[in-house]
Design a protein around this motif. Structure first.
Motif, PDB file in Angstrom:
ATOM      1  N   SER A  59       0.632  -1.173  -0.025  1.00  0.00           N
ATOM      2  CA  SER A  59       0.063   0.208   0.246  1.00  0.00           C
ATOM      3  C   SER A  59       1.077   1.014   0.031  1.00  0.00           C
ATOM      4  N   THR A  60       0.253   2.418  -0.370  1.00  0.00           N
ATOM      5  CA  THR A  60       1.055   3.429  -0.372  1.00  0.00           C
ATOM      6  C   THR A  60       1.433   3.995   0.799  1.00  0.00           C
ATOM      7  N   LEU A  66      -3.944   0.260  -2.596  1.00  0.00           N
ATOM      8  CA  LEU A  66      -3.092  -0.656  -2.740  1.00  0.00           C
ATOM      9  C   LEU A  66      -2.640  -0.070  -4.029  1.00  0.00           C
ATOM     10  N   ARG A  67      -1.464  -0.667  -4.064  1.00  0.00           N
ATOM     11  CA  ARG A  67      -1.019  -0.600  -5.551  1.00  0.00           C
ATOM     12  C   ARG A  67      -1.070  -1.772  -5.927  1.00  0.00           C
ATOM     13  N   ILE A  68      -0.754  -1.532  -7.454  1.00  0.00           N
ATOM     14  CA  ILE A  68      -0.366  -2.719  -8.483  1.00  0.00           C
ATOM     15  C   ILE A  68      -0.056  -1.947  -9.735  1.00  0.00           C
ATOM     16  N   GLY A  69       1.690  -2.184  -9.981  1.00  0.00           N
ATOM     17  CA  GLY A  69       2.676  -2.356 -10.274  1.00  0.00           C
ATOM     18  C   GLY A  69       3.024  -1.000  -9.566  1.00  0.00           C
ATOM     19  N   HIS A  70       2.861   0.223 -10.348  1.00  0.00           N
ATOM     20  CA  HIS A  70       3.326   1.608  -9.477  1.00  0.00           C
ATOM     21  C   HIS A  70       1.855   2.443  -9.367  1.00  0.00           C
ATOM     22  N   VAL A 101     -13.803  -8.500  -4.151  1.00  0.00           N
ATOM     23  CA  VAL A 101     -13.177  -7.968  -4.510  1.00  0.00           C
ATOM     24  C   VAL A 101     -12.280  -7.480  -3.018  1.00  0.00           C
ATOM     25  N   ARG A 102     -10.583  -8.194  -2.618  1.00  0.00           N
ATOM     26  CA  ARG A 102     -10.382  -7.436  -1.416  1.00  0.00           C
ATOM     27  C   ARG A 102      -8.872  -7.022  -2.046  1.00  0.00           C
ATOM     28  N   LEU A 103      -8.644  -5.824  -1.416  1.00  0.00           N
ATOM     29  CA  LEU A 103      -7.586  -5.431  -2.150  1.00  0.00           C
ATOM     30  C   LEU A 103      -6.959  -6.081  -0.814  1.00  0.00           C
ATOM     31  N   LEU A 104      -5.196  -6.619  -0.702  1.00  0.00           N
ATOM     32  CA  LEU A 104      -4.724  -7.183   0.535  1.00  0.00           C
ATOM     33  C   LEU A 104      -3.819  -6.116   0.648  1.00  0.00           C
ATOM     34  N   GLY A 105      -3.358  -5.270   1.173  1.00  0.00           N
ATOM     35  CA  GLY A 105      -2.766  -5.033   1.166  1.00  0.00           C
ATOM     36  C   GLY A 105      -2.158  -4.390   2.545  1.00  0.00           C
ATOM     37  N   CYS A 106      -1.278  -3.308   2.746  1.00  0.00           N
ATOM     38  CA  CYS A 106      -1.483  -3.286   4.516  1.00  0.00           C
ATOM     39  C   CYS A 106      -2.250  -2.089   4.614  1.00  0.00           C
ATOM     40  N   GLN A 107      -2.937  -2.415   5.789  1.00  0.00           N
ATOM     41  CA  GLN A 107      -3.968  -0.989   6.722  1.00  0.00           C
ATOM     42  C   GLN A 107      -4.566  -0.574   5.016  1.00  0.00           C
ATOM     43  N   THR A 108      -5.003  -1.491   4.044  1.00  0.00           N
ATOM     44  CA  THR A 108      -5.809  -0.303   3.204  1.00  0.00           C
ATOM     45  C   THR A 108      -7.480  -0.470   3.426  1.00  0.00           C
ATOM     46  N   PRO A 135      -1.156  -4.460   9.263  1.00  0.00           N
ATOM     47  CA  PRO A 135      -0.064  -4.230   8.001  1.00  0.00           C
ATOM     48  C   PRO A 135      -0.533  -5.964   8.007  1.00  0.00           C
ATOM     49  N   LEU A 136      -0.241  -6.727   7.075  1.00  0.00           N
ATOM     50  CA  LEU A 136      -0.660  -8.290   6.657  1.00  0.00           C
ATOM     51  C   LEU A 136       0.838  -8.912   6.361  1.00  0.00           C
TER      52      LEU A 136
END
Length: 157
Positions: A59-60, A66-70, A101-108, A135-136
Motif C-alpha cells: 500500500s502507499t 493498494l498499488r498494482i505496479g506503480h 473484491v479484496r484489496l490485500l495490502g497493509c491497512q487498505t 499490516p499483512l
C-alpha cells in the motif's frame, strides 16, 4: 463453505512476500499494471463457482491505497475509475462469478482515502469490496491465499 480466491499480485510484492522457504499463495498471478490486471482477469484459469478476487500488493505510504505496479488503486484517479467501470460494463467479473473484491495490502481499509476508494469501487463494480485493518504478514496466507482464519482483519469501506 470456503470460497476460493483468484490471487493477483503486484510483482514487487509477489516475489518478496510470497516466495521463500515456505511458499504462500501458490496459485498466484502477477500484474504490474492495470492492463496486465485486465489480461489476467480475461485469460487466467479461474477456480469454479463463486470466487473472491484478491488483489495483492503493497500500500502507499500516506493513504494506504493498494498499488498494482506503480499505480495506486485510487478511485479519484480517472484512469483507475475508468478501468474498473470498464470491467463492470464488460461483465468480466460477473462472468467469472466474482462475489467480492479484496484489496490485500497493509491497512487498505484504515484511512479516509482508502475507505472512500473501497466504497466507490464497490458501487462501480456492484460487489462488496474489502480492505485490511492491519499490516499483512506471510502468516495471514495459506496455500490458497488469505486464510479464512483471518477474515476478521477485513473491513468494507
Amino acid at each position: 463453505m470456503t470460497i476460493p480466491s483468484l490471487n493477483v499480485a503486484s510483482p514487487d510484492c509477489a516475489e518478496t512476500f510470497f516466495a521463500g522457504r515456505v511458499p504462500r499463495c501458490v496459485p498466484l498471478h502477477r500484474a504490474s499494471s492495470l492492463s496486465d490486471l485486465r489480461a489476467v482477469l480475461t485469460t487466467a484459469a479461474w477456480p469454479t463457482g463463486p470466487v473472491y478476487l484478491d488483489l495483492i500488493g503493497h500500500s502507499t505510504r500516506g493513504h494506504h491505497l493498494l498499488r498494482i505496479g506503480h499505480t495506486p488503486i485510487d478511485m479519484l484517479d480517472r484512469r483507475v475509475a475508468v478501468f474498473f467501470a470498464g470491467l463492470a460494463t464488460d461483465g468480466v467479473l460477473d462472468r467469472r462469478d466474482v462475489v467480492a473484491v479484496r484489496l490485500l495490502g497493509c491497512q487498505t481499509a484504515v484511512t479516509d482515502p482508502a475507505r472512500r476508494t473501497l466504497r466507490m469501487l464497490s458501487r462501480t463494480l456492484g460487489l462488496p469490496t474489502y480492505g485490511t485493518l492491519v499490516p499483512l504478514l506471510k502468516s495471514h496466507s495459506d496455500a490458497s491465499g488469505l486464510s479464512p482464519r483471518f477474515a476478521h482483519v477485513l473491513a468494507s469501506g
